[in-house]
Design a protein around this motif. Structure first.
Motif, PDB file in Angstrom:
ATOM      1  N   THR A  42      23.229  26.735  65.003  1.00  0.00           N
ATOM      2  CA  THR A  42      22.343  26.630  63.853  1.00  0.00           C
ATOM      3  C   THR A  42      20.912  26.792  64.326  1.00  0.00           C
ATOM      4  O   THR A  42      20.489  26.119  65.266  1.00  0.00           O
ATOM      5  CB  THR A  42      22.505  25.259  63.174  1.00  0.00           C
ATOM      6  OG1 THR A  42      23.876  25.060  62.857  1.00  0.00           O
ATOM      7  CG2 THR A  42      21.690  25.188  61.915  1.00  0.00           C
ATOM      8  N   ASN A  43      20.195  27.684  63.681  1.00  0.00           N
ATOM      9  CA  ASN A  43      18.785  27.879  63.990  1.00  0.00           C
ATOM     10  C   ASN A  43      17.952  27.080  63.003  1.00  0.00           C
ATOM     11  O   ASN A  43      18.066  27.257  61.795  1.00  0.00           O
ATOM     12  CB  ASN A  43      18.412  29.361  63.893  1.00  0.00           C
ATOM     13  CG  ASN A  43      19.095  30.178  64.956  1.00  0.00           C
ATOM     14  OD1 ASN A  43      19.287  29.712  66.072  1.00  0.00           O
ATOM     15  ND2 ASN A  43      19.477  31.401  64.626  1.00  0.00           N
ATOM     16  N   PHE A  44      17.145  26.178  63.515  1.00  0.00           N
ATOM     17  CA  PHE A  44      16.296  25.368  62.675  1.00  0.00           C
ATOM     18  C   PHE A  44      14.867  25.880  62.753  1.00  0.00           C
ATOM     19  O   PHE A  44      14.407  26.320  63.803  1.00  0.00           O
ATOM     20  CB  PHE A  44      16.325  23.894  63.119  1.00  0.00           C
ATOM     21  CG  PHE A  44      17.673  23.239  62.938  1.00  0.00           C
ATOM     22  CD1 PHE A  44      18.123  22.908  61.671  1.00  0.00           C
ATOM     23  CD2 PHE A  44      18.480  22.952  64.024  1.00  0.00           C
ATOM     24  CE1 PHE A  44      19.351  22.308  61.490  1.00  0.00           C
ATOM     25  CE2 PHE A  44      19.712  22.350  63.857  1.00  0.00           C
ATOM     26  CZ  PHE A  44      20.153  22.022  62.581  1.00  0.00           C
ATOM     27  N   SER A  45      14.167  25.774  61.626  1.00  0.00           N
ATOM     28  CA  SER A  45      12.753  26.126  61.610  1.00  0.00           C
ATOM     29  C   SER A  45      11.980  25.071  62.403  1.00  0.00           C
ATOM     30  O   SER A  45      12.507  23.999  62.725  1.00  0.00           O
ATOM     31  CB  SER A  45      12.237  26.174  60.167  1.00  0.00           C
ATOM     32  OG  SER A  45      12.184  24.869  59.623  1.00  0.00           O
ATOM     33  N   ALA A  46      10.736  25.357  62.691  1.00  0.00           N
ATOM     34  CA  ALA A  46       9.900  24.406  63.423  1.00  0.00           C
ATOM     35  C   ALA A  46       9.761  23.095  62.636  1.00  0.00           C
ATOM     36  O   ALA A  46       9.809  22.004  63.216  1.00  0.00           O
ATOM     37  CB  ALA A  46       8.523  25.010  63.693  1.00  0.00           C
ATOM     38  N   GLY A  79      13.657  15.739  65.337  1.00  0.00           N
ATOM     39  CA  GLY A  79      13.088  15.004  66.458  1.00  0.00           C
ATOM     40  C   GLY A  79      12.594  13.635  66.045  1.00  0.00           C
ATOM     41  O   GLY A  79      12.810  12.639  66.748  1.00  0.00           O
ATOM     42  N   TYR A  80      11.955  13.563  64.880  1.00  0.00           N
ATOM     43  CA  TYR A  80      11.446  12.285  64.377  1.00  0.00           C
ATOM     44  C   TYR A  80      12.599  11.313  64.103  1.00  0.00           C
ATOM     45  O   TYR A  80      12.566  10.153  64.522  1.00  0.00           O
ATOM     46  CB  TYR A  80      10.623  12.519  63.113  1.00  0.00           C
ATOM     47  CG  TYR A  80      10.156  11.249  62.441  1.00  0.00           C
ATOM     48  CD1 TYR A  80       9.141  10.478  63.006  1.00  0.00           C
ATOM     49  CD2 TYR A  80      10.717  10.825  61.255  1.00  0.00           C
ATOM     50  CE1 TYR A  80       8.708   9.316  62.394  1.00  0.00           C
ATOM     51  CE2 TYR A  80      10.295   9.666  60.635  1.00  0.00           C
ATOM     52  CZ  TYR A  80       9.285   8.919  61.214  1.00  0.00           C
ATOM     53  OH  TYR A  80       8.870   7.762  60.609  1.00  0.00           O
TER      54      TYR A  80
END
Length: 91
Positions: free
Chosen positions: A3-7, A14-15
């Motif tokens: 899965t490619n996640f946007s920034a 991450g949070y």
């Protein structure tokens, strides 16, 4: 499956995975509170005065009629869409 996640999505992941977020005791109350804040913020309106070319105003009025809007609402909508980055000016 990869899965490619946007920034932005990666920052959210991450949070959440950092352990920093903490659940609140009464989620429904918090949702209601933030909904009230959002409604209050969205309903705040300011009156401004601008000068337009008469020909531009006449065109805007004609277009607003075809959209079933008052011309002031059309102008407000255009300004809002520009402020939100949904439309841009050609340079």
């Amino acid at each position: 499956m990869t899965t490619n996640f946007s920034a932005e999505e990666q920052a959210i992941i991450g949070y959440v995975e950092s352990g920093y977020p903490v659940s609140v005791d009464d989620v429904d109350t918090e949702i209601d509170r933030y909904a009230q804040i959002a409604r209050a913020q969205m309903s705040k309106k300011a009156t401004i005065s601008i000068q337009l070319l008469e020909s531009d105003l006449e065109r805007i009025k004609a277009k607003s009629v075809s959209q079933g809007l008052q011309y002031e609402a059309l102008i407000s909508s255009l300004v809002h869409q520009y402020a939100m980055g949904k439309i841009t000016l050609e340079t």
